[in-house]
Design a protein around this motif. Structure first.
Motif, PDB file in Angstrom:
ATOM      1  N   ARG A   1      -7.965   1.859   1.518  1.00 46.81           N
ATOM      2  CA  ARG A   1      -6.801   2.745   1.546  1.00 46.81           C
ATOM      3  C   ARG A   1      -5.529   1.906   1.561  1.00 46.81           C
ATOM      4  N   VAL A   2      -4.412   2.554   1.191  1.00 45.07           N
ATOM      5  CA  VAL A   2      -3.113   1.880   1.221  1.00 45.07           C
ATOM      6  C   VAL A   2      -2.161   2.685   2.101  1.00 45.07           C
ATOM      7  N   LEU A   3      -1.323   1.959   2.798  1.00 45.61           N
ATOM      8  CA  LEU A   3      -0.364   2.590   3.703  1.00 45.61           C
ATOM      9  C   LEU A   3       0.871   3.056   2.925  1.00 45.61           C
ATOM     10  N   ALA A   4       1.224   4.301   3.088  1.00 45.19           N
ATOM     11  CA  ALA A   4       2.465   4.845   2.530  1.00 45.19           C
ATOM     12  C   ALA A   4       3.316   5.352   3.689  1.00 45.19           C
ATOM     13  N   ALA A   5       4.638   5.255   3.521  1.00 49.28           N
ATOM     14  CA  ALA A   5       5.554   5.623   4.609  1.00 49.28           C
ATOM     15  C   ALA A   5       6.616   6.583   4.080  1.00 49.28           C
ATOM     16  N   ARG A   6       6.997   7.546   4.925  1.00 53.71           N
ATOM     17  CA  ARG A   6       7.955   8.585   4.508  1.00 53.71           C
ATOM     18  C   ARG A   6       9.357   8.245   5.000  1.00 53.71           C
ATOM     19  N   ARG A   7      10.291   8.189   4.051  1.00 56.18           N
ATOM     20  CA  ARG A   7      11.666   7.791   4.382  1.00 56.18           C
ATOM     21  C   ARG A   7      12.410   8.905   5.110  1.00 56.18           C
ATOM     22  N   THR A   8      13.398   8.473   5.896  1.00 55.98           N
ATOM     23  CA  THR A   8      14.267   9.430   6.585  1.00 55.98           C
ATOM     24  C   THR A   8      15.712   9.340   6.094  1.00 55.98           C
ATOM     25  N   ARG A   9      16.026   8.293   5.306  1.00 57.59           N
ATOM     26  CA  ARG A   9      17.400   8.116   4.847  1.00 57.59           C
ATOM     27  C   ARG A   9      17.394   7.369   3.512  1.00 57.59           C
ATOM     28  N   PRO A  10      18.448   7.464   2.717  1.00 60.18           N
ATOM     29  CA  PRO A  10      19.540   8.429   2.805  1.00 60.18           C
ATOM     30  C   PRO A  10      19.023   9.835   2.523  1.00 60.18           C
ATOM     31  N   VAL A  11      19.897  10.805   2.619  1.00 60.44           N
ATOM     32  CA  VAL A  11      19.435  12.189   2.583  1.00 60.44           C
ATOM     33  C   VAL A  11      18.667  12.500   1.297  1.00 60.44           C
ATOM     34  N   GLU A  12      19.071  11.883   0.177  1.00 57.21           N
ATOM     35  CA  GLU A  12      18.386  12.204  -1.087  1.00 57.21           C
ATOM     36  C   GLU A  12      16.985  11.593  -1.172  1.00 57.21           C
TER      37      GLU A  12
ATOM     38  N   GLY B   1      -2.097  -8.477  12.478  1.00 51.66           N
ATOM     39  CA  GLY B   1      -1.896  -8.327  13.915  1.00 51.66           C
ATOM     40  C   GLY B   1      -1.200  -7.018  14.232  1.00 51.66           C
ATOM     41  N   GLY B   2      -1.726  -6.313  15.216  1.00 47.95           N
ATOM     42  CA  GLY B   2      -1.089  -5.078  15.652  1.00 47.95           C
ATOM     43  C   GLY B   2      -1.491  -3.887  14.800  1.00 47.95           C
ATOM     44  N   THR B   3      -0.960  -2.748  15.185  1.00 47.41           N
ATOM     45  CA  THR B   3      -1.257  -1.480  14.525  1.00 47.41           C
ATOM     46  C   THR B   3       0.052  -0.895  14.033  1.00 47.41           C
ATOM     47  N   PRO B   4       0.134  -0.508  12.750  1.00 45.62           N
ATOM     48  CA  PRO B   4       1.402   0.033  12.252  1.00 45.62           C
ATOM     49  C   PRO B   4       1.775   1.367  12.908  1.00 45.62           C
ATOM     50  N   ARG B   5       2.994   1.401  13.420  1.00 43.26           N
ATOM     51  CA  ARG B   5       3.552   2.641  13.978  1.00 43.26           C
ATOM     52  C   ARG B   5       4.961   2.785  13.432  1.00 43.26           C
ATOM     53  N   PRO B   6       5.303   3.959  12.895  1.00 45.74           N
ATOM     54  CA  PRO B   6       6.603   4.089  12.233  1.00 45.74           C
ATOM     55  C   PRO B   6       7.777   4.102  13.208  1.00 45.74           C
ATOM     56  N   HIS B   7       8.690   3.136  13.045  1.00 42.56           N
ATOM     57  CA  HIS B   7       9.912   3.089  13.839  1.00 42.56           C
ATOM     58  C   HIS B   7      11.096   3.653  13.071  1.00 42.56           C
ATOM     59  N   GLU B   8      11.077   3.495  11.752  1.00 42.55           N
ATOM     60  CA  GLU B   8      12.206   3.952  10.934  1.00 42.55           C
ATOM     61  C   GLU B   8      11.798   5.075   9.999  1.00 42.55           C
ATOM     62  N   HIS B   9      10.513   5.175   9.708  1.00 38.51           N
ATOM     63  CA  HIS B   9       9.997   6.285   8.901  1.00 38.51           C
ATOM     64  C   HIS B   9       9.605   7.411   9.845  1.00 38.51           C
ATOM     65  N   ASP B  10       9.401   8.615   9.283  1.00 41.27           N
ATOM     66  CA  ASP B  10       8.974   9.701  10.175  1.00 41.27           C
ATOM     67  C   ASP B  10       7.495  10.055  10.009  1.00 41.27           C
ATOM     68  N   ALA B  11       6.789   9.342   9.123  1.00 36.44           N
ATOM     69  CA  ALA B  11       5.337   9.535   8.999  1.00 36.44           C
ATOM     70  C   ALA B  11       4.764   8.368   8.223  1.00 36.44           C
ATOM     71  N   ILE B  12       3.504   8.062   8.486  1.00 41.73           N
ATOM     72  CA  ILE B  12       2.759   7.150   7.615  1.00 41.73           C
ATOM     73  C   ILE B  12       1.429   7.813   7.284  1.00 41.73           C
ATOM     74  N   ARG B  13       0.876   7.416   6.140  1.00 45.34           N
ATOM     75  CA  ARG B  13      -0.462   7.884   5.760  1.00 45.34           C
ATOM     76  C   ARG B  13      -1.236   6.733   5.148  1.00 45.34           C
ATOM     77  N   TRP B  14      -2.546   6.721   5.361  1.00 49.88           N
ATOM     78  CA  TRP B  14      -3.439   5.783   4.679  1.00 49.88           C
ATOM     79  C   TRP B  14      -4.086   6.555   3.544  1.00 49.88           C
ATOM     80  N   LEU B  15      -3.742   6.209   2.300  1.00 50.21           N
ATOM     81  CA  LEU B  15      -4.189   6.975   1.143  1.00 50.21           C
ATOM     82  C   LEU B  15      -5.306   6.246   0.407  1.00 50.21           C
ATOM     83  N   ALA B  16      -6.379   6.972   0.098  1.00 53.48           N
ATOM     84  CA  ALA B  16      -7.425   6.452  -0.788  1.00 53.48           C
ATOM     85  C   ALA B  16      -6.955   6.616  -2.231  1.00 53.48           C
ATOM     86  N   ALA B  17      -7.673   5.973  -3.161  1.00 52.04           N
ATOM     87  CA  ALA B  17      -7.254   5.995  -4.573  1.00 52.04           C
ATOM     88  C   ALA B  17      -7.037   7.424  -5.073  1.00 52.04           C
TER      89      ALA B  17
END
Ligand SMILES: Nc1nc2c([nH]c(=O)n2[C@H]2C[C@H](O)[C@@H](COP(=O)(O)OP(=O)(O)OP(=O)(O)O)O2)c(=O)[nH]1
Length: 133
Positions: free
Chosen positions: A17-28, A89-105
């Motif tokens: 799987r690949v990590l995808a992250a959801r942006r919070t800015r800019p508004v568009e 190292g470590g586990t990804p946790r979103p600090h600047e995004h409002d969600a992450i997902r692990w997506l399969a192909a």
């Protein structure tokens, strides 16, 4: 795209799987999905920029594996390159995004990617072991 400034994104791979992250800015761009990363600073290597940005954004350490072949313009002045990476190292946790997902192909088309990210999806799907829609 030689004179453009570089934006780097990480395709962090784990268990097919690949990590995808959801942006919070800019508004568009809010609500749209990307490869976490950011702008390479003067004097910084693309790999170091990615490792720095991922630690800032997700609080984890990554190791760059290699670079996908595509490159995509962002507006008039920047170009996007995407590296494959693994967690070191470590586990990804979103600090600047409002969600992450692990997506399969076969899930890559389930999220609304930023437009510059789309040229990378086919190659990524191949690496993940599926065919991209
Ligand atoms: N990080 C990242 N940015 C992307 C992707 N696709 C895409 O079009 N972009 C755009 C969004 C932004 O306009 C730009 C990157 O800016 P950024 O805001 O993430 O980077 P940064 O933290 O270094 O920038 P800044 O706060 O100094 O403005 O590239 C992607 O997959 N990842």
């Amino acid at each position: 795209m030689q004179n453009r400034k570089l934006v780097v994104g990480a395709a962090v791979l784990k268990d097919g799987r690949v990590l995808a992250a959801r942006r919070t800015r800019p508004v568009e761009a809010a609500g749209r999905w990307e490869f976490p990363g950011g702008k390479v600073e003067p004097g910084e290597t693309p790999e170091a920029a990615l490792e720095r940005e991922i630690y800032e954004e997700l609080g984890c350490v990554i190791e760059v594996i290699g670079w996908l072949e595509a490159e995509a313009p962002i507006g008039e002045s920047h170009v996007l390159r995407v590296a494959t990476a693994r967690l070191a190292g470590g586990t990804p946790r979103p600090h600047e995004h409002d969600a992450i997902r692990w997506l399969a192909a076969d899930e890559l088309d389930e999220v609304d990617w930023l437009d510059p990210d789309r040229p990378f999806l086919r190659e990524l799907a191949g690496l993940l072991g599926g065919s991209e829609a």
